[in-house]
Design a protein around this motif. Structure first.
Motif, PDB file in Angstrom:
ATOM      1  N   ALA A 216      33.672 -29.876  58.748  1.00  0.00           N
ATOM      2  CA  ALA A 216      33.029 -28.714  58.119  1.00  0.00           C
ATOM      3  C   ALA A 216      34.069 -27.654  57.777  1.00  0.00           C
ATOM      4  CB  ALA A 216      31.961 -28.139  59.043  1.00  0.00           C
ATOM      5  N   SER A 217      35.099 -27.518  58.599  1.00  0.00           N
ATOM      6  CA  SER A 217      36.151 -26.532  58.327  1.00  0.00           C
ATOM      7  C   SER A 217      36.886 -26.851  57.033  1.00  0.00           C
ATOM      8  CB  SER A 217      37.145 -26.479  59.489  1.00  0.00           C
ATOM      9  OG  SER A 217      36.505 -25.965  60.637  1.00  0.00           O
ATOM     10  N   ILE A 218      37.085 -28.117  56.752  1.00  0.00           N
ATOM     11  CA  ILE A 218      37.717 -28.503  55.485  1.00  0.00           C
ATOM     12  C   ILE A 218      36.843 -28.064  54.317  1.00  0.00           C
ATOM     13  CG2 ILE A 218      38.395 -30.475  54.047  1.00  0.00           C
ATOM     14  CD1 ILE A 218      39.218 -31.850  56.739  1.00  0.00           C
ATOM     15  N   PHE A 219      35.534 -28.328  54.425  1.00  0.00           N
ATOM     16  CA  PHE A 219      34.608 -27.906  53.363  1.00  0.00           C
ATOM     17  C   PHE A 219      34.574 -26.385  53.218  1.00  0.00           C
ATOM     18  CE2 PHE A 219      32.226 -32.006  54.312  1.00  0.00           C
ATOM     19  CZ  PHE A 219      32.711 -32.654  53.184  1.00  0.00           C
ATOM     20  N   ILE A 220      34.590 -25.691  54.348  1.00  0.00           N
ATOM     21  CA  ILE A 220      34.565 -24.223  54.308  1.00  0.00           C
ATOM     22  C   ILE A 220      35.826 -23.693  53.649  1.00  0.00           C
ATOM     23  CG2 ILE A 220      34.643 -22.142  55.758  1.00  0.00           C
ATOM     24  CD1 ILE A 220      32.772 -23.703  57.723  1.00  0.00           C
ATOM     25  N   LEU A 221      36.981 -24.253  54.006  1.00  0.00           N
ATOM     26  CA  LEU A 221      38.237 -23.820  53.383  1.00  0.00           C
ATOM     27  C   LEU A 221      38.228 -24.065  51.878  1.00  0.00           C
ATOM     28  CD1 LEU A 221      40.802 -24.949  56.089  1.00  0.00           C
ATOM     29  CD2 LEU A 221      40.285 -22.590  55.387  1.00  0.00           C
ATOM     30  N   LEU A 222      37.723 -25.214  51.465  1.00  0.00           N
ATOM     31  CA  LEU A 222      37.615 -25.502  50.032  1.00  0.00           C
ATOM     32  C   LEU A 222      36.696 -24.489  49.352  1.00  0.00           C
ATOM     33  CD1 LEU A 222      37.398 -29.404  50.086  1.00  0.00           C
ATOM     34  CD2 LEU A 222      39.327 -28.004  49.304  1.00  0.00           C
ATOM     35  N   HIS A 223      35.595 -24.167  50.014  1.00  0.00           N
ATOM     36  CA  HIS A 223      34.632 -23.187  49.497  1.00  0.00           C
ATOM     37  C   HIS A 223      35.305 -21.821  49.329  1.00  0.00           C
ATOM     38  CE1 HIS A 223      30.673 -21.376  48.895  1.00  0.00           C
ATOM     39  NE2 HIS A 223      30.946 -20.499  49.842  1.00  0.00           N
ATOM     40  N   VAL A 224      36.072 -21.399  50.322  1.00  0.00           N
ATOM     41  CA  VAL A 224      36.744 -20.093  50.261  1.00  0.00           C
ATOM     42  C   VAL A 224      37.822 -20.094  49.185  1.00  0.00           C
ATOM     43  CG1 VAL A 224      38.244 -18.501  51.531  1.00  0.00           C
ATOM     44  CG2 VAL A 224      36.236 -19.483  52.651  1.00  0.00           C
ATOM     45  N   PHE A 225      38.653 -21.134  49.153  1.00  0.00           N
ATOM     46  CA  PHE A 225      39.735 -21.165  48.165  1.00  0.00           C
ATOM     47  C   PHE A 225      39.209 -21.233  46.740  1.00  0.00           C
ATOM     48  CE2 PHE A 225      42.545 -22.776  51.701  1.00  0.00           C
ATOM     49  CZ  PHE A 225      43.248 -21.595  51.807  1.00  0.00           C
ATOM     50  N   LYS A 226      38.084 -21.909  46.560  1.00  0.00           N
ATOM     51  CA  LYS A 226      37.497 -21.974  45.224  1.00  0.00           C
ATOM     52  C   LYS A 226      37.027 -20.589  44.767  1.00  0.00           C
ATOM     53  CE  LYS A 226      34.128 -24.492  42.475  1.00  0.00           C
ATOM     54  NZ  LYS A 226      33.068 -25.470  42.476  1.00  0.00           N
ATOM     55  N   ARG A 227      36.672 -19.739  45.719  1.00  0.00           N
ATOM     56  CA  ARG A 227      36.142 -18.418  45.390  1.00  0.00           C
ATOM     57  C   ARG A 227      37.112 -17.281  45.710  1.00  0.00           C
ATOM     58  NH1 ARG A 227      32.943 -22.178  46.094  1.00  0.00           N
ATOM     59  NH2 ARG A 227      30.905 -22.305  45.145  1.00  0.00           N
ATOM     60  N   LYS A 228      38.384 -17.591  45.884  1.00  0.00           N
ATOM     61  CA  LYS A 228      39.343 -16.554  46.278  1.00  0.00           C
ATOM     62  C   LYS A 228      39.455 -15.448  45.235  1.00  0.00           C
ATOM     63  CE  LYS A 228      43.487 -18.785  44.614  1.00  0.00           C
ATOM     64  NZ  LYS A 228      44.715 -19.428  44.905  1.00  0.00           N
ATOM     65  N   GLN A 229      39.302 -15.776  43.951  1.00  0.00           N
ATOM     66  CA  GLN A 229      39.381 -14.742  42.912  1.00  0.00           C
ATOM     67  C   GLN A 229      38.248 -13.733  43.054  1.00  0.00           C
ATOM     68  OE1 GLN A 229      41.792 -13.992  40.879  1.00  0.00           O
ATOM     69  NE2 GLN A 229      42.983 -15.716  41.642  1.00  0.00           N
ATOM     70  N   PHE A 230      37.051 -14.216  43.453  1.00  0.00           N
ATOM     71  CA  PHE A 230      35.929 -13.296  43.669  1.00  0.00           C
ATOM     72  C   PHE A 230      36.231 -12.360  44.825  1.00  0.00           C
ATOM     73  CE2 PHE A 230      33.711 -16.950  41.666  1.00  0.00           C
ATOM     74  CZ  PHE A 230      33.255 -16.287  40.549  1.00  0.00           C
ATOM     75  N   LEU A 231      36.857 -12.883  45.887  1.00  0.00           N
ATOM     76  CA  LEU A 231      37.205 -12.045  47.029  1.00  0.00           C
ATOM     77  C   LEU A 231      38.260 -11.013  46.644  1.00  0.00           C
ATOM     78  CD1 LEU A 231      37.286 -14.732  49.838  1.00  0.00           C
ATOM     79  CD2 LEU A 231      35.724 -12.791  49.688  1.00  0.00           C
ATOM     80  N   ILE A 232      39.244 -11.422  45.859  1.00  0.00           N
ATOM     81  CA  ILE A 232      40.291 -10.497  45.427  1.00  0.00           C
ATOM     82  C   ILE A 232      39.701  -9.414  44.529  1.00  0.00           C
ATOM     83  CG2 ILE A 232      42.401 -10.289  44.044  1.00  0.00           C
ATOM     84  CD1 ILE A 232      43.104 -13.147  45.122  1.00  0.00           C
ATOM     85  N   ARG A 233      38.876  -9.832  43.560  1.00  0.00           N
ATOM     86  CA  ARG A 233      38.227  -8.837  42.686  1.00  0.00           C
ATOM     87  C   ARG A 233      37.338  -7.895  43.481  1.00  0.00           C
ATOM     88  NH1 ARG A 233      36.039 -12.849  38.713  1.00  0.00           N
ATOM     89  NH2 ARG A 233      37.938 -13.718  37.906  1.00  0.00           N
ATOM     90  N   GLY A 234      36.612  -8.451  44.438  1.00  0.00           N
ATOM     91  CA  GLY A 234      35.742  -7.625  45.275  1.00  0.00           C
ATOM     92  C   GLY A 234      36.527  -6.629  46.097  1.00  0.00           C
ATOM     93  N   PHE A 235      37.668  -7.062  46.621  1.00  0.00           N
ATOM     94  CA  PHE A 235      38.515  -6.151  47.390  1.00  0.00           C
ATOM     95  C   PHE A 235      39.003  -5.019  46.502  1.00  0.00           C
ATOM     96  CE2 PHE A 235      42.611  -4.707  49.013  1.00  0.00           C
ATOM     97  CZ  PHE A 235      42.265  -4.382  50.317  1.00  0.00           C
ATOM     98  N   THR A 236      39.455  -5.370  45.323  1.00  0.00           N
ATOM     99  CA  THR A 236      39.955  -4.365  44.385  1.00  0.00           C
ATOM    100  C   THR A 236      38.850  -3.385  44.007  1.00  0.00           C
ATOM    101  OG1 THR A 236      41.514  -5.976  43.526  1.00  0.00           O
ATOM    102  CG2 THR A 236      41.145  -4.037  42.185  1.00  0.00           C
ATOM    103  N   PHE A 237      37.649  -3.910  43.775  1.00  0.00           N
ATOM    104  CA  PHE A 237      36.538  -3.070  43.330  1.00  0.00           C
ATOM    105  C   PHE A 237      35.943  -2.255  44.483  1.00  0.00           C
ATOM    106  CE2 PHE A 237      31.998  -2.454  42.309  1.00  0.00           C
ATOM    107  CZ  PHE A 237      32.142  -1.684  41.166  1.00  0.00           C
ATOM    108  N   HIS A 238      35.610  -2.927  45.598  1.00  0.00           N
ATOM    109  CA  HIS A 238      34.886  -2.257  46.683  1.00  0.00           C
ATOM    110  C   HIS A 238      35.784  -1.468  47.620  1.00  0.00           C
ATOM    111  CE1 HIS A 238      30.996  -3.841  45.665  1.00  0.00           C
ATOM    112  NE2 HIS A 238      31.495  -5.054  45.584  1.00  0.00           N
ATOM    113  N   VAL A 239      36.990  -1.942  47.832  1.00  0.00           N
ATOM    114  CA  VAL A 239      37.861  -1.262  48.780  1.00  0.00           C
ATOM    115  C   VAL A 239      38.776  -0.259  48.073  1.00  0.00           C
ATOM    116  CG1 VAL A 239      39.631  -1.570  50.545  1.00  0.00           C
ATOM    117  CG2 VAL A 239      37.747  -3.201  50.379  1.00  0.00           C
ATOM    118  N   LEU A 240      39.384  -0.699  46.992  1.00  0.00           N
ATOM    119  CA  LEU A 240      40.303   0.184  46.287  1.00  0.00           C
ATOM    120  C   LEU A 240      39.604   1.070  45.262  1.00  0.00           C
ATOM    121  CD1 LEU A 240      43.262  -2.297  45.739  1.00  0.00           C
ATOM    122  CD2 LEU A 240      42.941  -0.652  47.587  1.00  0.00           C
ATOM    123  N   GLY A 241      38.363   0.730  44.912  1.00  0.00           N
ATOM    124  CA  GLY A 241      37.587   1.566  44.004  1.00  0.00           C
ATOM    125  C   GLY A 241      37.887   1.372  42.538  1.00  0.00           C
TER     126      GLY A 241
END
Length: 143
Positions: free
Chosen positions: A112-137
């Protein structure tokens, strides 16, 4: 706090909760091969607490992204996660260290950890954009 920020923060908190759950699970498995029951017990307690937090955050994550659950890969990830939760609960009722259910839970956790890592890496751009938008404003157009 608006809904999109809550969803983003939940998704962001899932990462350290996952890493700690995986790490404590591996340490728990290794401690099960040792002779010091207190070490095993301490890892078990930490693993249960962190995994409960991870499960709670995952439930919020699933609820907030429910519309995306038409995809087979997401459904398979959810099934693997549910299997982990069910076997983890089952370990409360039997002696978990090196039991067949405990070994299955450990092996299932690695898969399951392999699947979770794949899930996170596939969506890393969303996390980066979200950080830029929600944290940095910054707005998406500025990125």
């Amino acid at each position: 706090m608006d809904r999109s920020r809550l969803i983003y923060l939940t998704d962001l908190m899932l990462i350290p909760a996952f890493v700690l759950s995986l790490y404590t699970g591996i340490e728990l498995h290794l401690a099960g091969h040792g002779t010091d029951h207190e070490v095993w017990h301490n890892w078990a307690a930490f693993h249960v607490i962190i995994s409960l937090l991870f499960t709670l955050l995952t439930c919020v994550h699933i609820k907030s992204h429910w519309k995306r659950y038409k995809r087979l890969a997401i459904q398979l990830l959810t099934i693997a996660f549910l299997s982990l939760v069910i076997t983890g609960i089952g370990l409360f009722f039997i002696h978990g260290a090196n039991s067949p259910l405990g070994i299955f839970h450990y092996q299932n956790g690695l898969i399951a950890s392999i699947f979770i890592l794949l899930h996170v890496f596939k969506r890393k751009q969303f996390l980066i954009r979200g950080f830029t938008f929600h944290v940095l404003g910054k707005r998406h157009a500025e990125i």
